[in-house]
Enzyme design. Structure first.
Site, PDB file in Angstrom:
ATOM      1  N   ARG A   1       3.413   2.349  -2.085  1.00 17.23           N
ATOM      2  CA  ARG A   1       3.434   2.872  -3.447  1.00 17.23           C
ATOM      3  C   ARG A   1       4.833   2.861  -4.075  1.00 17.23           C
ATOM      4  NH1 ARG A   1      -0.832   1.882  -3.344  1.00 17.23           N
ATOM      5  NH2 ARG A   1      -2.729   3.087  -3.612  1.00 17.23           N
TER       6      ARG A   1
ATOM      7  N   GLY B   1       5.617   0.365  -6.040  1.00 10.12           N
ATOM      8  CA  GLY B   1       5.480  -0.424  -7.258  1.00 10.12           C
ATOM      9  C   GLY B   1       5.634  -1.927  -7.051  1.00 10.12           C
ATOM     10  N   LYS B   2       5.511  -2.369  -5.791  1.00  7.98           N
ATOM     11  CA  LYS B   2       5.672  -3.800  -5.482  1.00  7.98           C
ATOM     12  C   LYS B   2       4.697  -4.683  -6.261  1.00  7.98           C
ATOM     13  CE  LYS B   2       4.470  -3.159  -1.244  1.00  7.98           C
ATOM     14  NZ  LYS B   2       4.208  -1.691  -1.217  1.00  7.98           N
TER      15      LYS B   2
ATOM     16  N   HIS C   1      -6.621  -1.997  -7.485  1.00  5.42           N
ATOM     17  CA  HIS C   1      -5.718  -3.100  -7.800  1.00  5.42           C
ATOM     18  C   HIS C   1      -6.378  -4.070  -8.781  1.00  5.42           C
ATOM     19  CE1 HIS C   1      -2.075  -2.684  -5.404  1.00  5.42           C
ATOM     20  NE2 HIS C   1      -2.797  -2.205  -4.419  1.00  5.42           N
TER      21      HIS C   1
END
Lengths: 168, 168, 168
Positions: free
Chosen positions: A12, A14-15, A50
């Site tokens: 988590r 933010g990749k 996602h």
């Protein structure tokens, strides 16, 4: 000439968001190559979350094992976002495949690509040493794989709290 | 004047490789100071792997506890690579030694060095809080030791996927 | 105009020290907002250690849950150092509160501040994936909260071995 970018970071961090933004900055449409094998409800929820965030600019290809093949098959369709290398490694190890050979073959397949490739991967080696040998083996493998792909990449970015930190 | 460099990073982040490259960029021959105490087969394999990668430019000294003494004994023989501080801390704590006193003494011994010193250390505090108190105590100690040596160093580098990220 | 700064990093990476130095560089007196709920002896020792290091320039406010309220109540008293977001999140989750709503409300309260706000938070997602679902849920929540506050911050700093690495 093709461009290869590696985005690494913790859970988590933010990749995926950073990777998606980069992909769509390179072309109007992009290909999402999902390495996740949906094995339980928790992972199904995560995958759905996602997919929901991505819009119509994306086509999706699920490929848990043959990443070099997936890249060959999608070259010419725009930037490819591979999310993520750590799940791919998990699939290789759980399936009893030679992850070292597969990792090196993937790195060697990159210079031949025409369209860009953006990899998402995870930092898993900055906690306390795990108790069990399998977890230690996995984090060693993940670190080596990240090194191989980073060496073959034009850019490497560390995601910190959703922000990109340039490493290469 | 001596130069001190600290290389930190997670497991298999390429710390040792970066440190070795830096050491041999400073002089044709260097001294490898190994802090590992070989206690089991897994560690033996890991040590052997590291030694194999290093070439004839290196002489090796094994010193699990008295790092300040090892630095004094090798000053004048070229750059010293200490690999790694986290194993040294483990040895100190398992042996019931005063790691705080030893850590501070090591930091204080650095300005007196003539030849460069390159330390490798580990990031162990960026995972979830460990369940057991000993692991929490160890990661706190490792973080403090890293801070002390970083404060006494001229350069600090964070290894990410095999690449150096300049911190200081 | 107010300034918001987020300091993130692993355990014992020097986050609090960096945050305190920044706060007192902005004004001669500052407010320390502690989110820790002292539940056992280990935490009591840690809180005492932190208080000991801070000097008379600091007034202290303990607020385990209502951070937006604490910021509103202290605006006009100088820079506020909130230490730390990860303990706040723990308190919210253990108390059965809606941490997502609280996190977003906190981010939205920041532009209205007159005096600076400096947040300390933890990197908890760069180790191996935890075995238990609650730990995974917590590290996901911590990562998201860090992203929200980072997006609302003017500066983001990663603490590495006691040193600040600029991210934003």
């Amino acid at each position: 000439m093709s461009k290869t970018i590696l985005i690494t970071g913790g859970a988590r961090s933010g990749k995926s968001g950073i990777a998606e933004t980069i992909a769509l900055s390179l072309a109007p449409r992009a290909v999402y190559i999902a390495t996740a094998e949906v094995r339980d409800q928790e992972m199904a929820s995560r995958v759905a979350l996602h997919q929901e965030r991505r819009g119509e600019e994306w086509s999706t290809l699920a490929e848990p094992l043959d990443l070099a093949g997936a890249l060959a098959a999608t070259d010419g369709q725009g930037p490819r976002l591979v999310d993520c290398l750590t799940l791919w490694l998990t699939n290789l190890m759980l399936g009893g495949h030679d992850w070292r050979a597969a990792g090196r073959a993937l790195a060697e397949a990159l210079p031949a690509q025409t369209d860009p490739v953006i990899f998402v991967t995870n930092e898993v080696g900055s906690g306390i040493v795990p108790d069990n040998a399998l977890a230690r083996e996995f984090r060693d493998a993940a670190g080596l794989l990240n090194q191989w792909i980073a060496a073959a990449s034009d850019e490497v970015i560390l995601a910190v709290s959703g922000l990109p930190l340039k490493v290469k």
